[in-house]
Design a protein around this motif. Sequence first.
Motif, PDB file in Angstrom:
ATOM      1  N   LEU A   1       0.815  -1.209   0.076  1.00  0.00           N
ATOM      2  CA  LEU A   1       0.136   0.004  -0.159  1.00  0.00           C
ATOM      3  C   LEU A   1       0.907   1.175   0.149  1.00  0.00           C
ATOM      4  N   GLY A   2       1.839   1.129   1.021  1.00  0.00           N
ATOM      5  CA  GLY A   2       2.904   2.306   0.902  1.00  0.00           C
ATOM      6  C   GLY A   2       3.609   2.683  -0.481  1.00  0.00           C
ATOM      7  N   SER A   3       3.912   1.602  -1.154  1.00  0.00           N
ATOM      8  CA  SER A   3       4.438   1.750  -2.563  1.00  0.00           C
ATOM      9  C   SER A   3       3.529   2.090  -3.662  1.00  0.00           C
ATOM     10  N   ALA A   4       2.176   1.784  -3.459  1.00  0.00           N
ATOM     11  CA  ALA A   4       1.085   2.347  -4.220  1.00  0.00           C
ATOM     12  C   ALA A   4       0.839   3.939  -4.283  1.00  0.00           C
ATOM     13  N   VAL A   5       1.023   4.379  -2.996  1.00  0.00           N
ATOM     14  CA  VAL A   5       0.905   5.847  -2.645  1.00  0.00           C
ATOM     15  C   VAL A   5       2.294   6.658  -3.187  1.00  0.00           C
ATOM     16  N   ALA A   6       3.355   6.040  -3.101  1.00  0.00           N
ATOM     17  CA  ALA A   6       4.549   6.579  -3.530  1.00  0.00           C
ATOM     18  C   ALA A   6       4.804   6.756  -4.976  1.00  0.00           C
ATOM     19  N   TYR A   7       4.195   5.536  -5.581  1.00  0.00           N
ATOM     20  CA  TYR A   7       4.309   5.546  -6.948  1.00  0.00           C
ATOM     21  C   TYR A   7       3.415   6.542  -7.489  1.00  0.00           C
ATOM     22  N   VAL A   8       2.087   6.690  -7.156  1.00  0.00           N
ATOM     23  CA  VAL A   8       1.143   7.794  -7.758  1.00  0.00           C
ATOM     24  C   VAL A   8       1.787   9.082  -7.325  1.00  0.00           C
ATOM     25  N   LEU A   9       1.638   9.303  -6.021  1.00  0.00           N
ATOM     26  CA  LEU A   9       2.243  10.602  -5.699  1.00  0.00           C
ATOM     27  C   LEU A   9       3.355  10.946  -6.510  1.00  0.00           C
ATOM     28  N   GLY A  10       4.683  10.295  -6.305  1.00  0.00           N
ATOM     29  CA  GLY A  10       5.755  10.377  -6.971  1.00  0.00           C
ATOM     30  C   GLY A  10       5.737  10.742  -8.351  1.00  0.00           C
ATOM     31  N   LEU A  11       4.771  10.278  -9.202  1.00  0.00           N
ATOM     32  CA  LEU A  11       4.394  10.821 -10.661  1.00  0.00           C
ATOM     33  C   LEU A  11       3.751  12.129 -10.466  1.00  0.00           C
ATOM     34  N   VAL A  12       3.038  12.246  -9.619  1.00  0.00           N
ATOM     35  CA  VAL A  12       2.389  13.637  -9.434  1.00  0.00           C
ATOM     36  C   VAL A  12       3.573  14.843  -9.100  1.00  0.00           C
ATOM     37  N   PHE A  13       4.341  14.252  -8.112  1.00  0.00           N
ATOM     38  CA  PHE A  13       5.393  15.440  -7.925  1.00  0.00           C
ATOM     39  C   PHE A  13       6.137  15.745  -9.074  1.00  0.00           C
ATOM     40  N   ALA A  14       6.810  14.703  -9.840  1.00  0.00           N
ATOM     41  CA  ALA A  14       7.369  14.918 -11.020  1.00  0.00           C
ATOM     42  C   ALA A  14       6.785  15.835 -12.043  1.00  0.00           C
ATOM     43  N   LEU A  15       5.577  15.421 -12.226  1.00  0.00           N
ATOM     44  CA  LEU A  15       4.607  16.213 -13.333  1.00  0.00           C
ATOM     45  C   LEU A  15       4.494  17.765 -13.004  1.00  0.00           C
ATOM     46  N   VAL A  16       4.356  17.954 -11.636  1.00  0.00           N
ATOM     47  CA  VAL A  16       4.113  19.501 -11.230  1.00  0.00           C
ATOM     48  C   VAL A  16       5.593  20.101 -11.059  1.00  0.00           C
ATOM     49  N   ARG A  17       6.743  19.552 -10.951  1.00  0.00           N
ATOM     50  CA  ARG A  17       8.121  20.073 -10.879  1.00  0.00           C
ATOM     51  C   ARG A  17       8.207  20.329 -12.418  1.00  0.00           C
ATOM     52  N   ARG A  18       7.929  19.317 -13.190  1.00  0.00           N
ATOM     53  CA  ARG A  18       8.121  19.633 -14.623  1.00  0.00           C
ATOM     54  C   ARG A  18       7.574  20.919 -15.565  1.00  0.00           C
ATOM     55  N   ALA A  19       6.211  20.949 -14.751  1.00  0.00           N
ATOM     56  CA  ALA A  19       5.256  22.047 -15.340  1.00  0.00           C
ATOM     57  C   ALA A  19       5.795  23.274 -15.139  1.00  0.00           C
ATOM     58  N   ARG A  20       6.605  23.339 -14.348  1.00  0.00           N
ATOM     59  CA  ARG A  20       7.223  24.933 -14.045  1.00  0.00           C
ATOM     60  C   ARG A  20       6.186  25.914 -13.660  1.00  0.00           C
ATOM     61  N   ILE A  21       5.155  25.546 -12.707  1.00  0.00           N
ATOM     62  CA  ILE A  21       4.158  26.633 -12.575  1.00  0.00           C
ATOM     63  C   ILE A  21       4.795  27.355 -11.397  1.00  0.00           C
TER      64      ILE A  21
END
Length: 218
Positions: free
Chosen positions: A28-48
Amino acid sequence: MNWNWDYFWESVPLLLEGLLVTLELTVLGSAVAYVLGLVFALVRRARIPVLSQLMYLFIEVVRSTPLLIQVFIVFYLLWPALGITPSAFVTGVIALGIHYATYTSEVYRAGIEAVPKGQWEAARALSLPRGRVWTGIILPQAVPRVVPALGNYMISMFKETPLLISIGVLDVLNRAKEQGAETFQVIEPYTLAGILFLLISYPSSILVRRLESRVGQL
């Protein structure tokens, strides 16, 4: 201190119960980490403006502080401040997931940057919608490349679950500690806990290495 095989085998059912909790926390912790990690990466790359900088700061703060302290903060400070009382198990899943999401976000970032520039240029030339570019072109190429690294973080998380005894989660190692405290015989349950960790971690490591070899051939 004499080794007692009868006591060793008597400890197996209790520690297997703890192992199940450990595996549930890890999955369960890995599932949270994989989903949130992708969100974090996309937010950083979006350069908002502001948001991307705040995300970068959050990732650095979490990566620079021990997991144990983060578990304490979530369980003893954050939940009371929010007026909610999630169980220790749920707190453990969330704390592990957020902590490792900061690492998996870097893994995703590396995978996204490894996609050839020609793929981006072709998508722009075709004027594809932004969502289609990500879901149809970039992520299908980036994610398979990072699967072995994500697997390594899952194994690391598996071995860090004993830290959750600080909030009362009884995983396999903490079951061994509890058993030893009751009988004043600690060698057998701790040895058994180590064997159980080895039986899960070692085959998982071999699987990840094979995945790395396969990805390297792509």
